[in-house]
Design a protein around this motif. Structure first.
Motif, PDB file in Angstrom:
ATOM      1  N   TRP A  98       1.006  -3.716  -7.026  1.00  0.00           N
ATOM      2  CA  TRP A  98       0.582  -4.050  -5.661  1.00  0.00           C
ATOM      3  C   TRP A  98       0.651  -5.557  -5.451  1.00  0.00           C
ATOM      4  O   TRP A  98       1.154  -6.038  -4.429  1.00  0.00           O
ATOM      5  CB  TRP A  98      -0.838  -3.536  -5.428  1.00  0.00           C
ATOM      6  CG  TRP A  98      -1.274  -3.541  -3.992  1.00  0.00           C
ATOM      7  CD1 TRP A  98      -1.242  -2.492  -3.122  1.00  0.00           C
ATOM      8  CD2 TRP A  98      -1.802  -4.652  -3.250  1.00  0.00           C
ATOM      9  NE1 TRP A  98      -1.722  -2.885  -1.888  1.00  0.00           N
ATOM     10  CE2 TRP A  98      -2.070  -4.197  -1.933  1.00  0.00           C
ATOM     11  CE3 TRP A  98      -2.077  -5.984  -3.569  1.00  0.00           C
ATOM     12  CZ2 TRP A  98      -2.593  -5.017  -0.947  1.00  0.00           C
ATOM     13  CZ3 TRP A  98      -2.597  -6.808  -2.583  1.00  0.00           C
ATOM     14  CH2 TRP A  98      -2.856  -6.334  -1.293  1.00  0.00           C
ATOM     15  N   LYS A 137      -5.757   7.045  -9.676  1.00  0.00           N
ATOM     16  CA  LYS A 137      -6.864   6.228 -10.176  1.00  0.00           C
ATOM     17  C   LYS A 137      -8.199   6.754  -9.674  1.00  0.00           C
ATOM     18  O   LYS A 137      -9.156   6.899 -10.440  1.00  0.00           O
ATOM     19  CB  LYS A 137      -6.678   4.776  -9.719  1.00  0.00           C
ATOM     20  CG  LYS A 137      -7.792   3.827 -10.144  1.00  0.00           C
ATOM     21  CD  LYS A 137      -7.924   2.650  -9.196  1.00  0.00           C
ATOM     22  CE  LYS A 137      -8.553   3.069  -7.887  1.00  0.00           C
ATOM     23  NZ  LYS A 137      -8.889   1.918  -7.013  1.00  0.00           N
ATOM     24  N   THR A 194       2.415   1.854  -3.469  1.00  0.00           N
ATOM     25  CA  THR A 194       1.576   2.056  -4.649  1.00  0.00           C
ATOM     26  C   THR A 194       0.454   3.080  -4.478  1.00  0.00           C
ATOM     27  O   THR A 194      -0.276   3.345  -5.439  1.00  0.00           O
ATOM     28  CB  THR A 194       0.934   0.723  -5.089  1.00  0.00           C
ATOM     29  OG1 THR A 194       0.069   0.240  -4.033  1.00  0.00           O
ATOM     30  CG2 THR A 194       1.988  -0.330  -5.379  1.00  0.00           C
ATOM     31  N   LEU A 219      -0.362   5.833  -7.160  1.00  0.00           N
ATOM     32  CA  LEU A 219      -1.100   5.332  -8.320  1.00  0.00           C
ATOM     33  C   LEU A 219      -2.583   5.206  -7.998  1.00  0.00           C
ATOM     34  O   LEU A 219      -3.443   5.480  -8.832  1.00  0.00           O
ATOM     35  CB  LEU A 219      -0.543   3.977  -8.763  1.00  0.00           C
ATOM     36  CG  LEU A 219       0.890   3.974  -9.287  1.00  0.00           C
ATOM     37  CD1 LEU A 219       1.402   2.542  -9.426  1.00  0.00           C
ATOM     38  CD2 LEU A 219       0.976   4.691 -10.624  1.00  0.00           C
ATOM     39  N   ASP A 220      -2.881   4.781  -6.772  1.00  0.00           N
ATOM     40  CA  ASP A 220      -4.269   4.627  -6.354  1.00  0.00           C
ATOM     41  C   ASP A 220      -4.965   5.977  -6.262  1.00  0.00           C
ATOM     42  O   ASP A 220      -6.137   6.118  -6.641  1.00  0.00           O
ATOM     43  CB  ASP A 220      -4.327   3.906  -5.005  1.00  0.00           C
ATOM     44  CG  ASP A 220      -5.725   3.449  -4.649  1.00  0.00           C
ATOM     45  OD1 ASP A 220      -6.378   2.819  -5.497  1.00  0.00           O
ATOM     46  OD2 ASP A 220      -6.178   3.730  -3.519  1.00  0.00           O
ATOM     47  N   ASN A 256      -5.023   2.075 -12.677  1.00  0.00           N
ATOM     48  CA  ASN A 256      -5.506   0.925 -11.917  1.00  0.00           C
ATOM     49  C   ASN A 256      -4.650  -0.306 -12.197  1.00  0.00           C
ATOM     50  O   ASN A 256      -4.278  -1.046 -11.280  1.00  0.00           O
ATOM     51  CB  ASN A 256      -6.963   0.642 -12.282  1.00  0.00           C
ATOM     52  CG  ASN A 256      -7.688  -0.154 -11.208  1.00  0.00           C
ATOM     53  OD1 ASN A 256      -7.177  -0.389 -10.116  1.00  0.00           O
ATOM     54  ND2 ASN A 256      -8.893  -0.583 -11.522  1.00  0.00           N
ATOM     55  N   CYS A 274      -1.488  -0.342 -13.339  1.00  0.00           N
ATOM     56  CA  CYS A 274      -0.153  -0.141 -12.758  1.00  0.00           C
ATOM     57  C   CYS A 274      -0.192  -0.353 -11.250  1.00  0.00           C
ATOM     58  O   CYS A 274       0.703  -0.967 -10.666  1.00  0.00           O
ATOM     59  CB  CYS A 274       0.359   1.264 -13.076  1.00  0.00           C
ATOM     60  SG  CYS A 274       0.739   1.540 -14.813  1.00  0.00           S
ATOM     61  N   ARG A 275      -1.260   0.158 -10.624  1.00  0.00           N
ATOM     62  CA  ARG A 275      -1.367   0.037  -9.178  1.00  0.00           C
ATOM     63  C   ARG A 275      -1.615  -1.405  -8.745  1.00  0.00           C
ATOM     64  O   ARG A 275      -0.904  -1.948  -7.906  1.00  0.00           O
ATOM     65  CB  ARG A 275      -2.506   0.938  -8.687  1.00  0.00           C
ATOM     66  CG  ARG A 275      -2.458   1.184  -7.182  1.00  0.00           C
ATOM     67  CD  ARG A 275      -3.390   0.314  -6.411  1.00  0.00           C
ATOM     68  NE  ARG A 275      -3.243   0.573  -4.987  1.00  0.00           N
ATOM     69  CZ  ARG A 275      -3.992   0.032  -4.064  1.00  0.00           C
ATOM     70  NH1 ARG A 275      -4.940  -0.806  -4.395  1.00  0.00           N
ATOM     71  NH2 ARG A 275      -3.800   0.293  -2.786  1.00  0.00           N
ATOM     72  N   GLU A 327       0.828  -1.210   0.000  1.00  0.00           N
ATOM     73  CA  GLU A 327       0.000   0.000   0.000  1.00  0.00           C
ATOM     74  C   GLU A 327       0.864   1.262   0.000  1.00  0.00           C
ATOM     75  O   GLU A 327       0.604   2.205  -0.754  1.00  0.00           O
ATOM     76  CB  GLU A 327      -0.912  -0.009   1.233  1.00  0.00           C
ATOM     77  CG  GLU A 327      -1.908   1.124   1.292  1.00  0.00           C
ATOM     78  CD  GLU A 327      -3.090   0.955   0.366  1.00  0.00           C
ATOM     79  OE1 GLU A 327      -3.883   1.904   0.252  1.00  0.00           O
ATOM     80  OE2 GLU A 327      -3.210  -0.121  -0.273  1.00  0.00           O
TER      81      GLU A 327
END
Length: 292
Positions: free
Chosen positions: A270, A32, A25, A28-29, A263, A265-266, A22
């Motif tokens: 993840w 998103k 990443t 990225l979230d 999403n 990539c994350r 978490e």
């Protein structure tokens, strides 16, 4: 059959691995979530700069630290959701296996079950995380929470304790699907790779299986993820169906894959980070047990 001590060990290992993933990443979230919340303008087109453009815009207008908005409830979420969904997976999978080894269907059913159980408990943390991530300079509805604890308290005071479970329907669907896609496919990919010549239970196999699990998860879960983010980030929607219909009517079918690259990539990164961390924890635990 898994023992109480083995469940506790898996819960703790899973929570630690999920929290580490978490932290790595969440920018990225955040991108998103912002992309998923974008709607069409009066001119008829959605304002978007893509994943990198959104991240640059957040960093420029709100500061780099804004990319980690929601990290505190994000860690709360991973301790609960990450620990439960993975910690319960093996014992629940065993319940669905009556004879022989676990088939793919058993793995899917187990992952669906643990995903639902975990998110029902963790939904308040997910709600606060999304609201903190959504609260930016360009956001139409600004809540100005001072932090995670303030957000929990403010939501309960202004909207009632039941509001902490806003978006539970699509969140259950989203996490059940993604959990099944992640855990069942990781389990299946790993088993498949180990049956191929030249593969062994090592980092390379774990990396490939984790990446495969991430691809499955984002492709299957993106539409419900968009509905979940919109319901949690915008309280004007009356229900899951209302959010789905309005999104489809106003923004078109492509809206359900908004933020897809971010999403992917994350979720992909993840899964790789989380499963690699978890597998290494398991290896170290096994070595420790053998020494004892």
């Amino acid at each position: 059959m898994a023992t109480a001590s083995s469940f506790a060990a898996m819960f703790i290992s899973s929570a630690i691995a999920a929290c580490f993933a978490e932290v790595c990443t969440i920018p990225l979230d955040t991108a998103k979530v912002r992309l998923q919340l974008q709607k069409k303008t009066a001119a008829g087109s959605a304002v978007t700069g893509g994943m990198l453009g959104t991240m640059k815009s957040i960093a420029r207008e709100e500061g780099v630290a804004a990319l980690w908005k929601g990290i505190v409830p994000g860690l709360h979420r991973q301790c609960l959701y990450g620990g439960l969904r993975i910690g319960l997976y093996e014992p629940v999978k065993a319940l669905f296996v009556f004879v022989g080894d676990a088939a793919l269907l058993n793995k899917i059913l187990a992952a669906l079950t643990t995903g639902i159980i975990a998110i029902v408990i963790a939904n308040p943390t997910d709600l606060v995380k999304v609201r903190l991530q959504a609260d930016g300079k360009a956001t139409a509805v600004k809540r100005h929470y001072s932090g995670a604890l303030n957000a929990y308290a403010t939501i309960i005071r202004q909207e009632g304790i039941g509001a902490l479970w806003t978006g539970l329907g699509p969140n259950m669907a989203r996490n059940a699907l993604i959990n099944a896609a992640e855990l069942a496919s990781y389990d299946q990919f790993k088993q498949m790779f180990l049956n191929l010549p030249g593969f062994s239970d090592n980092v390379y196999t774990h990396l490939l299986a984790g990446l495969g699990a991430g691809i499955f998860a984002v492709c299957i879960g993106s539409p419900v993820d968009v509905v979940k983010s919109r319901m949690m980030g915008d309280s004007t929607y009356r229900s899951t169906i209302d959010c789905f219909v309005k999104t489809l009517k106003n923004d078109g079918p492509a809206a359900f894959y908004k933020g897809f690259i971010a999403n992917f990539c994350r979720v992909g990164s993840w899964n790789v980070i989380m499963f690699l961390t978890l597998e290494q924890d398991d290896v170290q635990s096994a070595q420790h047990d053998s020494v004892e």
